[in-house]
Design an enzyme around this catalytic site. Structure first.
Site, PDB file in Angstrom:
ATOM      1  N   GLU A  47       0.837  -1.218   0.000  1.00 35.32           N
ATOM      2  CA  GLU A  47       0.000   0.000   0.000  1.00 35.32           C
ATOM      3  C   GLU A  47       0.872   1.267   0.000  1.00 35.32           C
ATOM      4  O   GLU A  47       0.548   2.259   0.646  1.00 35.32           O
ATOM      5  CB  GLU A  47      -1.028  -0.038   1.136  1.00 35.32           C
ATOM      6  CG  GLU A  47      -1.958  -1.231   0.928  1.00 35.32           C
ATOM      7  CD  GLU A  47      -3.267  -1.172   1.654  1.00 35.32           C
ATOM      8  OE1 GLU A  47      -3.726  -0.071   1.968  1.00 35.32           O
ATOM      9  OE2 GLU A  47      -3.843  -2.251   1.881  1.00 35.32           O
TER      10      GLU A  47
HETATM   11  N1  COS Z   1      -6.038  11.702  -3.783  1.00 36.66           N
HETATM   12  C1  COS Z   1      -6.589  12.097  -4.953  1.00 36.66           C
HETATM   13  N2  COS Z   1      -5.908  12.243  -6.081  1.00 36.66           N
HETATM   14  C2  COS Z   1      -4.593  11.984  -6.056  1.00 36.66           C
HETATM   15  C3  COS Z   1      -3.934  11.573  -4.875  1.00 36.66           C
HETATM   16  C4  COS Z   1      -4.732  11.420  -3.712  1.00 36.66           C
HETATM   17  N3  COS Z   1      -4.194  11.028  -2.554  1.00 36.66           N
HETATM   18  N4  COS Z   1      -2.630  11.386  -5.154  1.00 36.66           N
HETATM   19  C5  COS Z   1      -2.466  11.667  -6.451  1.00 36.66           C
HETATM   20  N5  COS Z   1      -3.646  12.028  -6.987  1.00 36.66           N
HETATM   21  C6  COS Z   1      -3.936  12.423  -8.360  1.00 36.66           C
HETATM   22  C7  COS Z   1      -3.211  13.725  -8.725  1.00 36.66           C
HETATM   23  O1  COS Z   1      -3.938  14.839  -8.328  1.00 36.66           O
HETATM   24  C8  COS Z   1      -3.093  13.613 -10.229  1.00 36.66           C
HETATM   25  O2  COS Z   1      -4.311  13.949 -10.832  1.00 36.66           O
HETATM   26  P1  COS Z   1      -4.475  15.323 -11.680  1.00 36.66           P
HETATM   27  O3  COS Z   1      -3.493  15.233 -12.799  1.00 36.66           O
HETATM   28  O4  COS Z   1      -5.911  15.297 -12.120  1.00 36.66           O
HETATM   29  O5  COS Z   1      -4.163  16.423 -10.721  1.00 36.66           O
HETATM   30  C9  COS Z   1      -2.939  12.116 -10.428  1.00 36.66           C
HETATM   31  O6  COS Z   1      -3.428  11.478  -9.264  1.00 36.66           O
HETATM   32  C10 COS Z   1      -1.506  11.718 -10.668  1.00 36.66           C
HETATM   33  O7  COS Z   1      -0.752  12.189  -9.568  1.00 36.66           O
HETATM   34  P2  COS Z   1       0.788  12.479  -9.673  1.00 36.66           P
HETATM   35  O8  COS Z   1       1.088  13.338 -10.861  1.00 36.66           O
HETATM   36  O9  COS Z   1       1.232  12.970  -8.352  1.00 36.66           O
HETATM   37  O10 COS Z   1       1.325  11.006  -9.998  1.00 36.66           O
HETATM   38  P3  COS Z   1       2.731  10.355  -9.803  1.00 36.66           P
HETATM   39  O11 COS Z   1       2.941   9.422 -10.932  1.00 36.66           O
HETATM   40  O12 COS Z   1       3.777  11.384  -9.525  1.00 36.66           O
HETATM   41  O13 COS Z   1       2.521   9.397  -8.535  1.00 36.66           O
HETATM   42  C11 COS Z   1       2.260   8.687  -6.307  1.00 36.66           C
HETATM   43  C12 COS Z   1       2.003   9.777  -7.341  1.00 36.66           C
HETATM   44  C13 COS Z   1       3.724   8.332  -6.222  1.00 36.66           C
HETATM   45  C14 COS Z   1       1.808   9.277  -4.991  1.00 36.66           C
HETATM   46  C15 COS Z   1       1.392   7.447  -6.675  1.00 36.66           C
HETATM   47  O14 COS Z   1       1.809   6.889  -7.880  1.00 36.66           O
HETATM   48  C16 COS Z   1       1.414   6.382  -5.624  1.00 36.66           C
HETATM   49  O15 COS Z   1       0.776   6.519  -4.577  1.00 36.66           O
HETATM   50  N6  COS Z   1       2.136   5.283  -5.862  1.00 36.66           N
HETATM   51  C17 COS Z   1       2.150   4.140  -4.970  1.00 36.66           C
HETATM   52  C18 COS Z   1       1.045   3.224  -5.305  1.00 36.66           C
HETATM   53  C19 COS Z   1       0.932   2.144  -4.301  1.00 36.66           C
HETATM   54  O16 COS Z   1       0.589   2.387  -3.164  1.00 36.66           O
HETATM   55  N7  COS Z   1       1.193   0.908  -4.738  1.00 36.66           N
HETATM   56  C20 COS Z   1       1.027  -0.199  -3.915  1.00 36.66           C
HETATM   57  C21 COS Z   1      -0.069  -0.994  -4.518  1.00 36.66           C
HETATM   58  S1  COS Z   1      -1.319  -1.436  -3.492  1.00 36.66           S
HETATM   59  S2  COS Z   1      -0.548  -2.882  -2.440  1.00 36.66           S
END
Ligand code: COS
Length: 380
Positions: free
Chosen positions: A363
């Site tokens: 996660e």
């Molecule tokens: N709530 C709502 N929207 C979100 C958000 C959140 N917590 N985090 C990111 N977003 C949205 C952003 O606002 C963006 O949308 P818009 O372009 O419309 O503004 C979109 O998602 C992409 O966000 P961002 O540009 O920040 O993407 P990145 O590729 O830089 O990645 C992270 C962001 C690293 C935070 C994300 O990829 C992530 O959480 N990765 C880990 C995933 C994970 O937990 N994997 C484990 C699998 S489950 S066991």
């Protein structure tokens, strides 16, 4: 500021503590060794209302707050993190996601069964090449008018073979990148949907983790969650709450190891006295207790934020980052306090140490939590 639990929260905490001792503890070592899914235990947790804790009672849930859920996660995780991850995924990722963003029909059809534990669910985001980098989805869900067709592979899916309902994140329109991703409800048994082999894991070995393979799996349009293109936001929003559940799991693992180490240190004698009388051990216990209490405050605060309608992206990420670190450090120290016995399965702490590691990975790894935290504080 009031740090006390309500009478209801205390009762729920006690119920989880009793269940963990009476039902999870007896065969926890065997389940870990045999990688046996806690089927009967999951059924009982459903009866106790632990599988749909925050869901509105009109959909069969317990209608409780996030703090109650966190208390249950903590107590279950003290004893058996393999069972608590099932609770976490079903509550935070599957039920919460469906209740918050699903249609009335989806809630009637799926949520009512998921929240009572009649069936359990799985959340399918990670792929062989998209774990942390979650926008790089290779699994496709092509739009065919009244249905989607899914192709691809998902990895490390908790409840992989035990679930009946799978929330699958997949790319519909590659050009739109994360805005072209959808979340679809897939039922077990759908044609072309295959469950891959079970992973042989370091920890949480009782939970059932699989890869999933989709070969031209047809999913009706009414199974899409939210608007077209909402899938990535759905995953992010859902995971933000999921991280509170995993933070509570980490807290429970740490607290469970600490409680075992404390008890052992008062019984085991060396150099003519209980080892707790040696400062080398007493100071370890002091550090463990302090770290656990600090982690607890972060986890409860994140739950409080969620319950009070505050943004919990930051507090949930901090809680998970810190609690998982404390889980790792504390379990290592608990093994050390147990000495040779700590290295032996019968004393439980080695299992807790193995289980702790995954809380720094799933996660969102600790490194991902630091991305979330740093972005949040830097944007001011
Ligand atoms: N709530 C709502 N929207 C979100 C958000 C959140 N917590 N985090 C990111 N977003 C949205 C952003 O606002 C963006 O949308 P818009 O372009 O419309 O503004 C979109 O998602 C992409 O966000 P961002 O540009 O920040 O993407 P990145 O590729 O830089 O990645 C992270 C962001 C690293 C935070 C994300 O990829 C992530 O959480 N990765 C880990 C995933 C994970 O937990 N994997 C484990 C699998 S489950 S066991």
């Amino acid at each position: 500021m009031d740090f006390s639990l309500t009478e209801e929260q205390q009762l729920i905490q006690q119920a989880a503590r009793d269940f963990a001792q009476n039902d999870l503890f007896p065969e926890v070592i065997e389940r870990d060794e045999e990688q046996r899914f806690p089927k009967e235990e999951v059924r009982k947790m459903g009866e106790l209302g632990f599988l749909g804790m925050m869901v509105d009672p009109k959909y069969g849930g317990s209608g409780l707050d996030t703090l109650s859920y966190v208390l249950v996660m903590e107590e279950l995780s003290k004893v058996d993190a393999s069972s608590s991850v099932i609770v976490s995924v079903n509550n935070s990722l599957v039920c919460w996601g469906l209740e918050t963003y699903g249609t009335e029909e989806q809630k009637e059809k799926y949520l009512t069964k998921l929240s009572t534990g009649e069936i359990i669910g799985a959340f399918c985001l990670s792929e062989p090449e998209a774990g942390s980098d979650a926008t790089s989805q290779k699994t496709t869900a092509l739009d065919k008018g009244d249905h989607y067709v899914i192709n691809g592979t998902k990895n490390w899916i908790t409840n992989g073979s035990s679930a009946e309902v799978y929330l699958v994140i997949a790319q519909t329109d590659k050009d739109k990148r994360h805005k072209g991703i959808n979340a679809l409800i897939v039922e077990k048994g759908a044609e072309g949907f295959e469950i891959g082999p079970k992973e042989n894991k370091l920890g949480i070995r009782g939970s059932d983790t699989h890869s999933l393979i989709f070969n031209d799996v047809k999913v009706p349009k009414e199974n899409r969650i939210g608007e077209d293109g909402f899938g990535f936001k759905f995953a992010m929003k859902t995971l933000a709450g999921g991280r509170i559940g995993i933070a509570a799991q980490a807290l429970g693992i740490a607290a469970g190891a600490y409680e075992l180490a404390l008890k052992y240190s008062k019984e085991r004698k060396a150099f003519g006295t209980e080892i707790s009388n040696h400062q080398a051990i007493a100071f370890k216990l002091a550090d463990m207790h302090t770290q656990i209490e600090a982690a607890r405050h972060l986890v409860y605060k994140a739950a409080w934020d969620k319950d009070n309608g505050n943004n919990y992206d930051l507090s949930g990420a901090m809680a998970k980052l810190y609690a998982s670190q404390v889980a790792m450090e504390t379990t290592v120290e608990a093994v050390q306090i147990h000495g040779g016995n700590g290295f032996v399965k019968d004393y439980h702490v080695e299992r807790l140490m193995r289980d702790a590691k995954i809380t720094q990975i799933y996660e969102g790894t600790s490194e991902i939590q630091k991305i979330v935290i740093s972005r949040s504080i830097l944007k001011g």
